[in-house]
Design a protein around this motif. Structure first.
Motif, short mmCIF file in Angstrom:
data_model
loop_
_atom_site.label_atom_id
_atom_site.label_comp_id
_atom_site.label_asym_id
_atom_site.label_seq_id
_atom_site.Cartn_x
_atom_site.Cartn_y
_atom_site.Cartn_z
N ALA A 1 19.33 3.00 6.62
CA ALA A 1 18.87 4.37 6.45
C ALA A 1 20.04 5.35 6.44
CB ALA A 1 17.87 4.74 7.55
N ILE A 2 21.00 5.13 7.32
CA ILE A 2 22.17 6.02 7.41
C ILE A 2 23.08 5.86 6.18
CG2 ILE A 2 24.30 6.48 8.71
CD1 ILE A 2 22.72 5.71 11.26
N LEU A 3 23.27 4.62 5.72
CA LEU A 3 24.16 4.37 4.58
C LEU A 3 23.60 4.91 3.27
CD1 LEU A 3 25.50 0.75 5.25
CD2 LEU A 3 26.76 2.90 5.44
N PHE A 4 22.28 4.69 3.03
CA PHE A 4 21.70 5.05 1.72
C PHE A 4 21.10 6.45 1.71
CE2 PHE A 4 22.16 0.52 1.33
CZ PHE A 4 22.40 0.31 -0.01
N ARG A 5 20.58 6.92 2.85
CA ARG A 5 20.16 8.30 3.07
C ARG A 5 18.92 8.75 2.28
NH1 ARG A 5 24.10 10.60 6.09
NH2 ARG A 5 23.17 12.67 5.89
N SER A 6 18.51 8.04 1.23
CA SER A 6 17.32 8.44 0.46
C SER A 6 16.59 7.20 -0.05
CB SER A 6 17.70 9.34 -0.72
OG SER A 6 18.33 8.58 -1.74
N SER A 7 15.30 7.37 -0.32
CA SER A 7 14.51 6.24 -0.83
C SER A 7 14.93 5.88 -2.26
CB SER A 7 13.01 6.57 -0.79
OG SER A 7 12.72 7.68 -1.61
N ALA A 8 15.36 6.88 -3.04
CA ALA A 8 15.80 6.61 -4.41
C ALA A 8 17.03 5.70 -4.41
CB ALA A 8 16.11 7.92 -5.13
N ALA A 9 17.97 5.96 -3.49
CA ALA A 9 19.17 5.11 -3.40
C ALA A 9 18.81 3.72 -2.90
CB ALA A 9 20.19 5.76 -2.47
N LEU A 10 17.89 3.65 -1.95
CA LEU A 10 17.50 2.35 -1.40
C LEU A 10 16.70 1.52 -2.40
CD1 LEU A 10 16.45 2.62 2.35
CD2 LEU A 10 17.88 0.89 1.31
N GLY B 1 0.79 -1.23 0.00
CA GLY B 1 0.00 0.00 0.00
C GLY B 1 0.82 1.27 0.00
N THR B 2 2.09 1.18 0.36
CA THR B 2 2.94 2.38 0.36
C THR B 2 3.87 2.42 -0.87
OG1 THR B 2 4.50 1.20 1.80
CG2 THR B 2 2.92 2.69 2.86
N SER B 3 3.78 1.41 -1.74
CA SER B 3 4.62 1.39 -2.94
C SER B 3 4.39 2.58 -3.87
CB SER B 3 4.40 0.08 -3.72
OG SER B 3 4.84 -1.02 -2.96
N PRO B 4 3.16 3.13 -4.00
CA PRO B 4 2.97 4.29 -4.90
C PRO B 4 3.83 5.50 -4.53
CG PRO B 4 0.85 3.31 -4.37
CD PRO B 4 1.87 2.63 -3.49
N GLY C 1 16.03 -10.59 4.37
CA GLY C 1 16.72 -9.55 3.61
C GLY C 1 15.77 -8.43 3.22
N ASP C 2 14.55 -8.81 2.85
CA ASP C 2 13.52 -7.83 2.52
C ASP C 2 13.07 -7.08 3.77
OD1 ASP C 2 11.32 -6.51 1.26
OD2 ASP C 2 9.99 -8.12 1.90
N ALA C 3 13.02 -7.79 4.91
CA ALA C 3 12.47 -7.21 6.14
C ALA C 3 13.29 -6.04 6.67
CB ALA C 3 12.36 -8.29 7.22
N ILE C 4 14.60 -5.99 6.35
CA ILE C 4 15.39 -4.86 6.84
C ILE C 4 15.33 -3.66 5.90
CG2 ILE C 4 17.00 -6.28 8.18
CD1 ILE C 4 19.08 -5.74 5.94
N ILE C 5 14.87 -3.88 4.65
CA ILE C 5 14.82 -2.77 3.69
C ILE C 5 13.48 -2.05 3.75
CG2 ILE C 5 14.97 -2.13 1.25
CD1 ILE C 5 16.83 -4.44 0.81
N THR C 6 12.38 -2.81 3.89
CA THR C 6 11.03 -2.22 3.83
C THR C 6 10.84 -1.05 4.80
OG1 THR C 6 10.04 -4.26 3.01
CG2 THR C 6 8.57 -2.70 4.08
N PRO C 7 11.16 -1.19 6.09
CA PRO C 7 10.94 -0.03 6.98
C PRO C 7 11.77 1.18 6.57
CG PRO C 7 11.23 -2.05 8.27
CD PRO C 7 11.60 -2.37 6.86
N ALA C 8 13.01 0.94 6.15
CA ALA C 8 13.90 2.05 5.79
C ALA C 8 13.39 2.81 4.57
CB ALA C 8 15.32 1.54 5.55
N ILE C 9 13.06 2.08 3.49
CA ILE C 9 12.65 2.76 2.25
C ILE C 9 11.26 3.38 2.40
CG2 ILE C 9 11.64 0.69 1.16
CD1 ILE C 9 12.72 1.71 -1.51
N SER C 10 10.37 2.72 3.16
CA SER C 10 9.00 3.23 3.30
C SER C 10 8.98 4.53 4.08
CB SER C 10 8.13 2.18 4.00
OG SER C 10 8.06 0.99 3.24
N VAL C 11 9.64 4.55 5.24
CA VAL C 11 9.61 5.75 6.08
C VAL C 11 10.38 6.89 5.41
CG1 VAL C 11 10.20 6.72 8.34
CG2 VAL C 11 9.34 4.37 8.19
N LEU C 12 11.54 6.57 4.80
CA LEU C 12 12.31 7.61 4.09
C LEU C 12 11.46 8.27 3.00
CD1 LEU C 12 15.93 6.20 3.62
CD2 LEU C 12 15.35 8.44 4.56
N SER C 13 10.74 7.45 2.21
CA SER C 13 9.97 7.99 1.08
C SER C 13 8.85 8.91 1.57
CB SER C 13 9.40 6.86 0.23
OG SER C 13 8.54 6.05 1.01
#
Length: 661
Positions: free
Chosen positions: A393-402, A66-69, A155-167
């Motif tokens: 979140a600290i390493l990539f800093r943006s949702s586009a990079a993640l 639901g947050t992919s858009p 592997g997916d579980a550590i990325i989803t919170p970071a990219i979702s909240v950053l975006s």
């Protein structure tokens, strides 16, 4: 199929405990016939009510997808913008790709087909693995597939919170550019408390975020409608010709775009993984009645906006008029927290399944609800996820990079799910291999294309989930292998239980009042704790129970098969308890069931004997030294058997031994 439960304290995993289950036929296992609700689903629909479950599934199951858009359409256009010119056919092609990915992968594969492949009401890749292994009578290849799929999920579980909240937080930059330097600190300030409140349980979080997600989906759809009405050309994207034309006409650029398009279907695994929590029908109603239509409307709205204004940089937030931007950012932040919650909950459930199936050592499991056994909290898993998400979140800093790191793990999991689904169609549903292959091939082909497109992002960040999944794969395989070596070593000094009982009848030691319960993973071998008690204390209780706890390949064991007792001598009884892989064993409570079978049991006059084995690396063993050290570290950090089996601490006697692996 049964898997013997551990019988030792944290420093040990003796007698084959935790070994991978050798799947075999289980009368209770198997998917519900097409069109029928599983037993778990049927039970859930009663007291909770269908619409309560539908609302709950919107809040938990659909948080991720639901947050992919927020980022999917924006990232999918990056390849088309590379030459500085954005054509109408390119915008329609991307919109069409997203639409048909949602139809094929989410609607047909997951909502229509996979939700019917429940294992006694439970879903997820490990449930599907248990079902496939059961149908094949035990298969190491299928077992390794399940191992890999579970590792990729983490592997997916550590990325989803970071990219979702950053975006979501990045939307503040559109309110005012002054927020640019605060995006990362605000993101971390949201993520850390989210993990810290997990200890309080998910029920209150889910009950709050269900309505929030309904508002979120409605807001997404309403924001898109004016733009769609203003540019009805976007409806040409309904024609799959535009999707195919885009793929064939853009070479490697199409593969890059396809990797971003896949971001629109990440979270589809949650449909299947959370099947046991909500049931098939509520999840299907939520998708077909609310989530799916709202997502399509929003993607079409973004496409219509870009068709009208090709220089649009953030099509999601620019759908909203200026006065509604800040409320939309706040709503998006709440929605992304929900997406993170869905992944965290899924990681907890998967971890419990992995522990019960012997893929991981015993970890502390806390139940956060008296009425729902599925609501659990694992402190060690929670801490690892929190550290991993903050570092990303600290390493990539943006949702586009993640976005470059996202996708590979999910596509891998989806391909493995498709392969296991083929086996279930063929062996369990009794389809011909050709029919099963034809049913699964279209999804496997599309997902393989997605995997190829995501592989292009390996060096841009895609290596992160692969490294994480690889490390978990090594860890789980080391645990399984180390336990197997431990079994073989201890069996060399084993004494058959019947022989020991016979010897004790001929030369009885001094008897003391009360009951002694000796835990063992092999009911035919005398427990090490019993042998050491006789050797050092030279006494025997009036009643002695040799107890084996088994994990069956169904989510919950049948009550009629929960406990079985068999006398093997005047002072000895052999007891076997069975639990499903979604259950948490409770030995004292289950032992009380023996009263119905005529065995008197008083917890206050009972001592539980456990064998604590101290493990040391051996110079020559089946594993290299580095694997020995990983296994020993895992064993030392395993949860205490007393806590795991919920035995009163004041009734436990531990006997220590030393063994090498």
């Amino acid at each position: 199929m049964t898997q013997t439960a551990p019988s030792s304290a944290p420093a040990a995993k003796p007698d084959g405990a935790g070994a991978p289950p050798a799947a075999g036929p289980s009368p209770a296992a198997g998917p519900s016939p097409a069109g029928e609700a599983s037993p778990e689903t049927a039970r859930a629909h009663g007291p909770a009510g269908l619409w309560t479950l539908v609302l709950g599934s919107v809040g938990v199951v659909y948080g991720d997808i639901g947050t992919s858009p927020l980022y999917a359409f924006r990232e999918a256009l990056v390849s088309a913008r590379a030459d500085g010119i954005l054509l109408r056919e390119e915008v329609l092609g991307v919109a069409s790709l997203i639409l048909w990915a949602l139809v094929l992968i989410v609607t047909i594969k997951y909502v229509v087909i996979l939700l019917r492949m429940d294992n006694n009401g439970e879903g997820g890749i490990l449930s599907l693995m248990a079902l496939a292994r059961s149908a094949l009578g035990g298969s190491r290849v299928v077992f390794m597939f399940g191992l890999l799929g579970a590792s990729l999920f983490y592997g997916d579980a550590i990325i989803t919170p970071a990219i979702s909240v950053l975006s979501a937080v990045e939307g503040l930059k559109l309110v005012t550019p002054a927020f640019d330097s605060y995006v990362l600190p605000i993101t971390i300030a949201i993520i850390v408390p989210l993990f810290l409140i997990q200890v309080r349980g998910t029920s209150k979080v889910a009950s709050f975020f269900g309505p929030v997600m309904v508002v979120w989906f409605a807001a997404m759809a309403l924001a898109a409608v004016p733009h769609i009405l203003a540019n009805t050309d976007v409806f040409w994207a309904l024609n799959p010709y535009y999707a195919v034309h885009y793929l064939l006409g853009h070479g490697t650029g199409a593969l890059v775009a396809l990797g971003a398009v896949f971001l629109a279907v990440t979270g589809a695994e949650a449909l299947f993984a959370d099947l046991g929590h909500f049931g098939r029908r509520p999840i299907q109603i939520a998708w077909l009645g609310l989530v799916g239509p709202c997502l399509v409307l929003n993607y079409f709205g973004q496409a219509a906006l870009v068709l009208s204004k090709p220089d649009t940089t953030d099509p999601f937030f620019q759908l909203v008029p200026e006065w509604g931007l800040l409320p939309m950012v706040l709503l998006a932040t709440a929605a992304t927290v929900t997406a993170s919650q869905a992944v965290i909950t899924g990681a907890f459930s998967l971890s419990r399944q992995a522990i019960q199936l012997g893929l991981l050592p015993r970890l502390e499991i806390r139940h956060t609800s008296e009425s729902h056994s599925g609501q659990i909290y694992l402190p060690q898993i929670n801490a690892l996820l929190m550290v991993g998400v903050v570092i990303l979140a600290i390493l990539f800093r943006s949702s586009a990079a993640l976005a470059s790191a996202y996708g590979i793990a999910v596509t891998g999991t989806m391909l493995i799910t498709a392969s296991l689904a083929f086996l279930v169609l063929w062996k369990t549903w009794k389809w011909s291999p050709w029919a099963a292959g034809l049913a699964i091939l279209p999804f496997a082909a599309v997902e393989f294309l997605f995997l190829l497109s995501n592989m292009l992002k390996v060096f841009e960040g895609g290596y992160v989930p692969l490294l994480f999944a690889g490390a978990l794969m090594v860890m789980m395989w080391t645990w399984v292998r180390g336990v197997g070596i431990l079994i073989n070593k201890t069996r060399k000094t084993d004494v058959p239980l019947t022989e020991l009982v016979s010897m004790l009848e001929k030369s009885p030691p001094h008897h003391v009042r009360g009951t002694a319960v000796f835990l063992t993973s092999d009911p035919y071998i005398a427990p090490a704790a019993l042998l050491h008690n006789l050797k050092h204390n030279k006494v025997l209780h009036e009643k002695n129970v040799v107890l084996t706890v088994e994990t069956v390949d169904t989510p919950r064991a049948a009550e009629s098969d929960r406990i079985h007792i068999e006398p093997i001598g005047p002072h000895f009884h052999k007891v076997v308890m069975k639990f499903g892989y979604m259950e948490t064993p409770n030995i004292p409570r289950t032992l009380t069931l023996l009263r119905k079978q005529g065995f008197k049991f008083d917890i206050m006059a009972t001592s539980f004997f456990l064998s604590r084995r101290s493990i040391r690396p051996a110079a020559h063993s089946g594993m290299p030294l580095w694997q020995d050290r990983i296994f020993i570290t895992l064993a030392k950090n395993a949860n205490d058997a007393t806590d795991f089996f919920q035995i009163p601490t004041g009734r436990v006697v531990e006997v220590g031994t030393q063994v090498t692996v």
